[in-house]
Design a protein around this motif. Structure first.
Motif, PDB file in Angstrom:
ATOM      1  N   GLU A 236       0.808  -1.262  -0.052  1.00 27.04           N
ATOM      2  CA  GLU A 236      -0.325  -0.091   0.135  1.00 27.04           C
ATOM      3  C   GLU A 236       0.746   1.246   0.178  1.00 27.04           C
ATOM      4  O   GLU A 236       0.633   2.278  -0.681  1.00 27.04           O
ATOM      5  N   ARG A 237       1.973   1.180   0.787  1.00 28.32           N
ATOM      6  CA  ARG A 237       2.574   2.409   0.974  1.00 28.32           C
ATOM      7  C   ARG A 237       3.893   2.740   0.043  1.00 28.32           C
ATOM      8  O   ARG A 237       4.439   3.709  -0.159  1.00 28.32           O
ATOM      9  N   LEU A 238       4.417   1.548  -0.520  1.00 31.16           N
ATOM     10  CA  LEU A 238       5.586   1.898  -1.122  1.00 31.16           C
ATOM     11  C   LEU A 238       5.449   1.738  -2.636  1.00 31.16           C
ATOM     12  O   LEU A 238       4.491   1.192  -3.265  1.00 31.16           O
ATOM     13  N   ASN A 239       6.180   2.727  -3.612  1.00 31.76           N
ATOM     14  CA  ASN A 239       5.987   2.333  -4.933  1.00 31.76           C
ATOM     15  C   ASN A 239       6.617   1.003  -5.495  1.00 31.76           C
ATOM     16  O   ASN A 239       7.410   0.513  -4.615  1.00 31.76           O
ATOM     17  N   ASP A 240       6.234   0.712  -6.579  1.00 29.34           N
ATOM     18  CA  ASP A 240       6.643  -0.512  -6.992  1.00 29.34           C
ATOM     19  C   ASP A 240       8.276  -0.753  -7.196  1.00 29.34           C
ATOM     20  O   ASP A 240       8.663  -1.904  -7.110  1.00 29.34           O
TER      21      ASP A 240
ATOM     22  N   THR B 227      14.181   0.946  16.159  1.00 29.54           N
ATOM     23  CA  THR B 227      14.683  -0.531  16.404  1.00 29.54           C
ATOM     24  C   THR B 227      13.974  -1.424  15.640  1.00 29.54           C
ATOM     25  O   THR B 227      13.925  -2.750  15.585  1.00 29.54           O
ATOM     26  N   LEU B 228      12.820  -0.845  14.560  1.00 26.26           N
ATOM     27  CA  LEU B 228      11.911  -1.749  13.934  1.00 26.26           C
ATOM     28  C   LEU B 228      12.645  -2.149  12.824  1.00 26.26           C
ATOM     29  O   LEU B 228      13.531  -1.722  12.238  1.00 26.26           O
ATOM     30  N   ALA B 229      12.394  -3.688  12.337  1.00 24.39           N
ATOM     31  CA  ALA B 229      13.059  -4.169  11.144  1.00 24.39           C
ATOM     32  C   ALA B 229      11.663  -4.847  10.403  1.00 24.39           C
ATOM     33  O   ALA B 229      11.064  -5.335  11.081  1.00 24.39           O
ATOM     34  N   ILE B 230      12.133  -5.262   9.173  1.00 21.94           N
ATOM     35  CA  ILE B 230      11.111  -5.778   8.270  1.00 21.94           C
ATOM     36  C   ILE B 230      11.966  -7.069   7.570  1.00 21.94           C
ATOM     37  O   ILE B 230      12.921  -6.684   7.141  1.00 21.94           O
ATOM     38  N   PHE B 231      11.742  -8.372   7.734  1.00 19.32           N
ATOM     39  CA  PHE B 231      12.299  -9.475   7.201  1.00 19.32           C
ATOM     40  C   PHE B 231      11.948  -9.528   5.813  1.00 19.32           C
ATOM     41  O   PHE B 231      10.912  -9.284   5.330  1.00 19.32           O
ATOM     42  N   LEU B 232      12.781  -9.687   4.948  1.00 18.12           N
ATOM     43  CA  LEU B 232      12.726  -9.720   3.264  1.00 18.12           C
ATOM     44  C   LEU B 232      12.805 -10.794   2.751  1.00 18.12           C
ATOM     45  O   LEU B 232      12.582 -11.057   1.509  1.00 18.12           O
ATOM     46  N   ASN B 233      13.570 -12.039   3.290  1.00 19.60           N
ATOM     47  CA  ASN B 233      13.494 -13.372   2.603  1.00 19.60           C
ATOM     48  C   ASN B 233      12.340 -13.866   2.191  1.00 19.60           C
ATOM     49  O   ASN B 233      11.188 -13.493   2.784  1.00 19.60           O
ATOM     50  N   PRO B 234      12.280 -14.529   0.936  1.00 22.85           N
ATOM     51  CA  PRO B 234      10.843 -14.929   0.319  1.00 22.85           C
ATOM     52  C   PRO B 234       9.991 -15.708   1.233  1.00 22.85           C
ATOM     53  O   PRO B 234       8.747 -15.279   1.041  1.00 22.85           O
ATOM     54  N   ASP B 235      10.570 -16.496   2.124  1.00 15.07           N
ATOM     55  CA  ASP B 235       9.618 -17.356   2.857  1.00 15.07           C
ATOM     56  C   ASP B 235       8.526 -16.507   3.935  1.00 15.07           C
ATOM     57  O   ASP B 235       7.362 -16.766   3.915  1.00 15.07           O
ATOM     58  N   LYS B 236       9.167 -15.632   4.539  1.00 14.40           N
ATOM     59  CA  LYS B 236       8.242 -14.591   5.198  1.00 14.40           C
ATOM     60  C   LYS B 236       8.694 -13.077   4.970  1.00 14.40           C
ATOM     61  O   LYS B 236       8.704 -12.341   6.070  1.00 14.40           O
ATOM     62  N   PHE B 237       8.626 -12.814   3.854  1.00  7.49           N
ATOM     63  CA  PHE B 237       8.553 -11.584   3.332  1.00  7.49           C
ATOM     64  C   PHE B 237       7.739 -10.444   3.954  1.00  7.49           C
ATOM     65  O   PHE B 237       6.485 -11.016   4.040  1.00  7.49           O
ATOM     66  N   GLY B 238       8.027  -9.544   4.543  1.00 14.56           N
ATOM     67  CA  GLY B 238       6.992  -8.560   5.062  1.00 14.56           C
ATOM     68  C   GLY B 238       6.848  -8.745   6.648  1.00 14.56           C
ATOM     69  O   GLY B 238       6.069  -8.175   7.499  1.00 14.56           O
ATOM     70  N   ARG B 239       7.619  -9.647   7.498  1.00 16.40           N
ATOM     71  CA  ARG B 239       7.344  -9.847   8.716  1.00 16.40           C
ATOM     72  C   ARG B 239       7.860  -8.682   9.743  1.00 16.40           C
ATOM     73  O   ARG B 239       9.114  -8.423   9.269  1.00 16.40           O
TER      74      ARG B 239
ATOM     75  N   ILE C 297      10.588   0.386  -5.367  1.00 14.33           N
ATOM     76  CA  ILE C 297      11.060   0.140  -4.097  1.00 14.33           C
ATOM     77  C   ILE C 297      10.712  -1.243  -3.509  1.00 14.33           C
ATOM     78  O   ILE C 297      11.600  -1.963  -2.966  1.00 14.33           O
ATOM     79  N   LEU C 298       9.329  -1.587  -3.515  1.00 18.06           N
ATOM     80  CA  LEU C 298       8.862  -2.911  -3.085  1.00 18.06           C
ATOM     81  C   LEU C 298       9.572  -4.076  -3.869  1.00 18.06           C
ATOM     82  O   LEU C 298       9.998  -4.868  -3.191  1.00 18.06           O
TER      83      LEU C 298
END
Ligand code: CTP
Length: 435
Positions: A13-17, A135-147, A19-20
């Protein structure tokens, strides 16, 4: 235990394609190397604050430099690597940059008093940061992308609009965080938490800042002065007794407060009128903050802060010229545009705005603003080569003629190019017959 809610919908919703997609590709390449990748820090914070931020900071659990090289190869980008720190910058052909760090135990040194033994490497990486909201982080690996990874109550503090350090030794580790706390508090309209505020008071009382170089203190001040509205942070600094850490002679009295407000008005007037990049607002504010200082004192301040010679010149020589000019203007405003122009031409815009901010005379401020809006950009269309075409050979007379033309144009006596050429002709003829 970290909360591991998925925010992938929110990311879409928030990021342009662009960047995403980039984030997804980062996760895939990291995964292929057996690493975990996270986007961390200000980027994630600003995502949830609905603030634009394209500074991507990636933390790799594993070898960040190896990841950066592999990713750059795939993307046709360059890498600057810093082996000593395990960090790298990926630089794309269009200049876009991504910072990469390695989360590895051997890179972190914590005071013995902190309970860090049981932490995973990403948790340790986040634990060494300044405030929970960072200290917030978002996981990027495919299995849990967006955690979403939130070990330290970052989301709670986002909701409570609180600036909180992670542990009591935070300001001992890095006293510049005190300035950052105030800057973030005012930028986001958050509040510094009670305990954190207490630790700031303590840092002031114990003078943690004496071990900071002038250069580092100045760098923090400059960050503050570059904020959209630095004034609330400056007031807050004063409330904590921190302005005198910057310089003991700076006092937030009514006069300074008025000049700062005035600087802000003048800057927003100028930015609305023109392109902001023509004028560095931190310079205007810093000029105002140090107006009380005489030449010698100003010199001492510049030395202490280790300012670059080009900046020192602005704060010493150019300020002196501006003050002299301001004095002359307040003794009597020029009766002609060309005279006003000659007074102000040559002063850089930061100094012009400084003069507008500090003068207590409305008529003087109006005259300067008239110069900025109506005179500064006036040019004549006649050039040296036009004079040559009229049969004049290059000589100092060229300059004198062109200056006379500009003066006449400023004073409203020349409208068209034809007028200019005609006057040039008369001046040349006059000169020829005279000499
Ligand atoms: N950081 C820190 N202590 C400092 C400076 C930075 O812990 N003295 C950490 C912060 O957690 C931050 C990260 O390093 O998230 C990057 O800092 P910075 O480049 O200043 O980025 P931002 O937090 O995004 O600040 P700004 O929005 O002003 O660029």
């Amino acid at each position: 235990q970290p909360k591991t809610k998925s925010v992938s919908g929110f990311l879409r919703e928030r990021l342009n394609d662009d960047i995403l997609d980039m984030l997804r590709r980062i996760g895939r390449v990291a995964d292929a190397h057996g690493f975990s990748a996270y986007v961390v820090g200000g980027f994630v914070r600003d995502l949830f604050l609905y603030r634009h931020n394209e500074d991507i900071d990636i933390v790799i659990e594993g070898n960040g430099i190896e990841f950066a090289r592999a990713f750059a190869r795939k993307e046709g980008a360059r890498v600057n690597a810093y082996d000593k720190f395990g960090t790298a910058v990926i630089i794309f052909a269009d200049g876009f940059k991504i910072d990469v760090a390695s989360a590895r135990m051997e890179y972190y040194k914590f005071p013995a008093a902190l309970p860090t033994v049981e932490m995973s490497s990403i948790k340790l990486d986040l634990f060494r940061r300044d405030f929970t909201i960072n200290t917030l982080a978002i996981f990027l690996n495919p299995d849990k992308f967006g955690r979403l990874i939130d070990f330290f109550g970052g989301m709670r503090d986002m909701k409570e609009k609180a600036i909180r350090i992670l542990h009591n030794l935070s300001f001992v580790e890095d006293p510049t965080r005190v300035f950052r706390a105030i800057r973030f508090e005012k930028r986001f309209d958050f509040s510094i938490g009670k305990l954190t505020a207490g630790l700031i008071h303590n840092a002031v009382k114990m003078d943690f800042f004496k071990r900071l170089s002038g250069r580092r203190v100045f760098s923090e001040l400059r960050h503050i002065l570059e904020e959209q509205n630095p004034i609330p942070a400056l007031v807050r600094l004063e409330d904590f007794g921190l302005l005198k850490v910057i310089d003991p002679s700076i006092r937030m009295n009514k006069a300074l407060r008025q000049m700062l407000d005035s600087a802000r008005n003048v800057l927003s007037w100028y930015v609305l009128l023109y392109r902001p990049e023509e004028c560095r607002q931190w310079i205007v504010y810093f000029l105002v903050l140090t107006r009380h200082a005489d030449q010698e004192k100003a010199q001492a301040i510049c030395r202490h802060f280790e300012l670059a010679p080009r900046h020192e010149k602005i704060f010493i020589q150019e300020r002196a010229e501006a003050e002299t000019c301001l004095y002359r203007l307040s003794q009597g405003l020029p009766d002609k545009n060309s005279r006003l122009y000659e007074e102000l031409n040559g002063l850089r815009m930061e100094l012009i705005l400084y003069m507008m901010a500090v003068t207590s005379r409305d008529d003087v401020r109006r005259a300067i603003s008239f110069y900025v809006t109506d005179l500064k950009d006036i040019r004549i269309s006649v050039k040296g080569k036009d004079l040559q075409k009229m049969g004049l050979s290059p000589s100092p007379l060229f300059g004198r003629i062109l200056r006379t033309l500009l003066r006449e144009k400023l004073d409203g006596r020349l409208q068209t190019r034809h007028d200019e050429l005609e006057l040039a002709r008369r001046l040349i003829d006059g000169r020829e017959t005279a000499g």
